[in-house]
Motif scaffolding. Structure first.
Motif, mmCIF file in Angstrom:
data_model
loop_
_atom_site.group_PDB
_atom_site.id
_atom_site.type_symbol
_atom_site.label_atom_id
_atom_site.label_comp_id
_atom_site.label_asym_id
_atom_site.label_seq_id
_atom_site.Cartn_x
_atom_site.Cartn_y
_atom_site.Cartn_z
ATOM 1 N N GLY A 17 0.808 -1.211 0.000
ATOM 2 C CA GLY A 17 0.000 0.000 0.000
ATOM 3 C C GLY A 17 0.840 1.259 0.000
ATOM 4 O O GLY A 17 0.364 2.340 -0.353
ATOM 5 N N TRP A 18 2.098 1.139 0.416
ATOM 6 C CA TRP A 18 3.030 2.271 0.450
ATOM 7 C C TRP A 18 3.897 2.286 -0.809
ATOM 8 O O TRP A 18 3.992 3.308 -1.482
ATOM 9 C CB TRP A 18 3.914 2.181 1.690
ATOM 10 N N THR A 19 4.557 1.163 -1.082
ATOM 11 C CA THR A 19 5.421 1.039 -2.259
ATOM 12 C C THR A 19 5.167 -0.313 -2.899
ATOM 13 O O THR A 19 5.254 -1.341 -2.233
ATOM 14 C CB THR A 19 6.908 1.163 -1.878
ATOM 15 N N ILE A 30 8.331 6.945 -1.240
ATOM 16 C CA ILE A 30 8.022 6.702 0.165
ATOM 17 C C ILE A 30 9.136 5.855 0.787
ATOM 18 O O ILE A 30 9.374 4.733 0.355
ATOM 19 C CB ILE A 30 6.663 5.996 0.321
ATOM 20 N N PRO A 31 9.821 6.378 1.792
ATOM 21 C CA PRO A 31 10.952 5.636 2.366
ATOM 22 C C PRO A 31 10.494 4.462 3.225
ATOM 23 O O PRO A 31 9.378 4.442 3.759
ATOM 24 C CB PRO A 31 11.672 6.684 3.216
ATOM 25 N N PHE A 32 11.368 3.492 3.346
ATOM 26 C CA PHE A 32 11.127 2.308 4.172
ATOM 27 C C PHE A 32 10.721 2.684 5.590
ATOM 28 O O PHE A 32 9.782 2.123 6.158
ATOM 29 C CB PHE A 32 12.394 1.442 4.181
ATOM 30 N N GLU A 33 11.414 3.649 6.182
ATOM 31 C CA GLU A 33 11.162 4.014 7.578
ATOM 32 C C GLU A 33 9.737 4.532 7.774
ATOM 33 O O GLU A 33 9.098 4.243 8.786
ATOM 34 C CB GLU A 33 12.173 5.071 8.038
ATOM 35 N N ASP A 283 -2.260 2.942 -5.586
ATOM 36 C CA ASP A 283 -1.461 4.149 -5.754
ATOM 37 C C ASP A 283 -1.461 4.894 -4.422
ATOM 38 O O ASP A 283 -2.501 5.377 -3.976
ATOM 39 C CB ASP A 283 -2.070 5.030 -6.845
ATOM 40 N N PRO A 284 -0.307 5.001 -3.744
ATOM 41 C CA PRO A 284 -0.281 5.642 -2.429
ATOM 42 C C PRO A 284 -0.571 7.131 -2.481
ATOM 43 O O PRO A 284 -0.798 7.753 -1.429
ATOM 44 C CB PRO A 284 1.138 5.368 -1.931
ATOM 45 N N HIS A 285 -0.562 7.711 -3.675
ATOM 46 C CA HIS A 285 -0.847 9.138 -3.815
ATOM 47 C C HIS A 285 -2.245 9.353 -4.391
ATOM 48 O O HIS A 285 -2.518 10.367 -5.040
ATOM 49 C CB HIS A 285 0.217 9.810 -4.671
ATOM 50 N N GLY A 286 -3.129 8.380 -4.134
ATOM 51 C CA GLY A 286 -4.517 8.508 -4.533
ATOM 52 C C GLY A 286 -5.284 9.405 -3.581
ATOM 53 O O GLY A 286 -4.697 10.232 -2.873
ATOM 54 N N PRO A 287 -6.609 9.227 -3.511
ATOM 55 C CA PRO A 287 -7.436 10.126 -2.676
ATOM 56 C C PRO A 287 -7.073 10.105 -1.197
ATOM 57 O O PRO A 287 -7.230 11.107 -0.504
ATOM 58 C CB PRO A 287 -8.854 9.578 -2.897
ATOM 59 N N ARG A 288 -6.604 8.968 -0.697
ATOM 60 C CA ARG A 288 -6.254 8.841 0.725
ATOM 61 C C ARG A 288 -4.854 8.240 0.854
ATOM 62 O O ARG A 288 -4.461 7.380 0.058
ATOM 63 C CB ARG A 288 -7.237 7.931 1.437
ATOM 64 N N PRO A 289 -4.105 8.628 1.879
ATOM 65 C CA PRO A 289 -2.749 8.087 2.055
ATOM 66 C C PRO A 289 -2.780 6.657 2.599
ATOM 67 O O PRO A 289 -3.802 6.204 3.146
ATOM 68 C CB PRO A 289 -2.124 9.051 3.053
ATOM 69 N N PRO A 290 -1.678 5.920 2.488
ATOM 70 C CA PRO A 290 -1.633 4.532 2.969
ATOM 71 C C PRO A 290 -2.002 4.376 4.431
ATOM 72 O O PRO A 290 -2.663 3.400 4.801
ATOM 73 C CB PRO A 290 -0.174 4.128 2.714
ATOM 74 N N ALA A 294 -4.581 1.714 6.182
ATOM 75 C CA ALA A 294 -4.077 0.770 7.185
ATOM 76 C C ALA A 294 -4.895 0.873 8.470
ATOM 77 O O ALA A 294 -5.293 -0.140 9.059
ATOM 78 C CB ALA A 294 -2.599 1.039 7.462
ATOM 79 N N LYS A 295 -5.163 2.083 8.920
ATOM 80 C CA LYS A 295 -5.956 2.275 10.133
ATOM 81 C C LYS A 295 -7.397 1.830 9.928
ATOM 82 O O LYS A 295 -8.017 1.230 10.824
ATOM 83 C CB LYS A 295 -5.902 3.742 10.566
ATOM 84 N N LEU A 296 -7.940 2.090 8.744
ATOM 85 C CA LEU A 296 -9.305 1.645 8.433
ATOM 86 C C LEU A 296 -9.409 0.127 8.538
ATOM 87 O O LEU A 296 -10.355 -0.411 9.141
ATOM 88 C CB LEU A 296 -9.677 2.110 7.020
#
Length: 307
Positions: A17-19, A30-33, A283-290, A294-296
């Motif tokens: 979801g991030w990369t 988006i960095p690993f950290e 796409d992590p740069h879609g309407p909502r961030p990763p 994840a929290k959802l």
């Protein structure tokens, strides 16, 4: 409403979801950290290993320990249906077992995910519906024999091989999963239940659970947006086009259509034990961030499972 009880399970999420691992330009910035910190912030116990993760065991262990995370499963792509690739695949699997043996964490996973990517089209910009590979008898024989070999090697070292059905490959439909389970040794080859890939391929995940409960040792909770899957404009699309269009989302997203309450109830009825891993390539740069997704997903699982 009484919560579904799956007490001997752990909650993980993949970094896709991030990369994206199949299409690395998706989330390349988006960095690993950030990824692993947000995984922990969302309330997950573990994650699979992405291509941005440290390749050195010590560095990976240090980064995961800092966030109290475990590895849910490493991955090995198999190529048993490609002439001349059998020994290469076996060697890669041995290396992955060595790597997993060195990984620490609060939850010590013993599962190694695999999928046969020989003849796969999922990385190609061609139609999933028109160009899906169909295995010949020779392909099935080579795949089953090869999986039995590495599955036996895994068992001898205290691991378990879990096979992942995947869109764009020769094992994606319910009949193909049935064939693979029938042709492989139940002692050595187990099933990674991926709800999204199965649902997209027309399978009923609950029926797969009921048919193969004794083989399911790992679960990916992936949601599908049927409205995207069925778009006329995507009738001839490839896997990447579908991903960019938003075919995948997480459990708990109301735009998705996978019946998770029935799936979780079926897993409960079969007394499933192991990882429940959220996965949603997007796409992590879609309407909502990763982190939002994840929290959802984690809140949804907390609501359904009571923890």
């Amino acid at each position: 409403m009484t919560a579904i009880r799956l007490p001997e399970t752990h909650f993980g999420i993949t970094p896709t979801g991030w990369t994206n691992d199949d299409f690395p330009l998706l989330g390349d910035d988006i960095p690993f950290e950030q990824c692993v910190s947000e995984i922990r912030l969302a309330g997950f116990e573990g994650c699979s290993i992405g291509h941005k993760f440290p390749t050195g065991v010590d560095a990976l262990n240090e980064a995961l320990a800092l966030r109290d995370l475990s590895v849910t499963e490493p991955w090995v792509s198999t190529f048993f249906t490609v002439p001349g690739m059998r020994e290469h695949t076996i060697a890669a699997f041995r290396e992955r077992m060595d790597f997993l043996d060195s990984i620490k964490g609060p939850v010590k996973t013993r599962s190694i995910g695999v999928a046969e990517f020989g003849n796969s089209i999922h990385l190609m910009p061609i139609s999933l519906s028109k160009s899906k590979p169909v295995f010949t008898e020779d392909h099935w024989k080579a795949l089953a024999e090869g999986l039995d070999v590495i599955g036996r090697l895994a068992k001898e070292r205290g691991f378990q091989l879990v096979y992942h059905p995947h869109m764009g490959t020769g094992v994606q439909t319910q009949p193909e999963v049935d064939t693979l389970m029938r042709r492989t040794n139940a002692q050595y080859v187990h099933l990674l239940l991926d709800t999204g890939h199965l649902y997209w391929a027309g399978a009923n995940p609950v029926a797969v659970i009921n048919a193969h409960a004794d083989r399911i040792r790992h679960v990916h909770l992936k949601n599908i947006r049927a409205a995207v899957r069925d778009k006329p404009a995507l009738a001839l699309a490839g896997f990447e086009e579908f991903v960019r269009a938003g075919i995948f989302t997480v459990p708990g997203d109301r735009t998705g259509d996978v019946p998770f309450p029935a799936i979780l109830a079926a897993l409960e009825s079969k007394q499933y034990k192991g990882w429940l891993v959220v996965e949603a390539e997007q796409d992590p740069h879609g309407p909502r961030p990763p982190l939002y997704y994840a929290k959802l997903a984690r809140e949804y699982l907390r609501k359904e499972l009571g923890r």
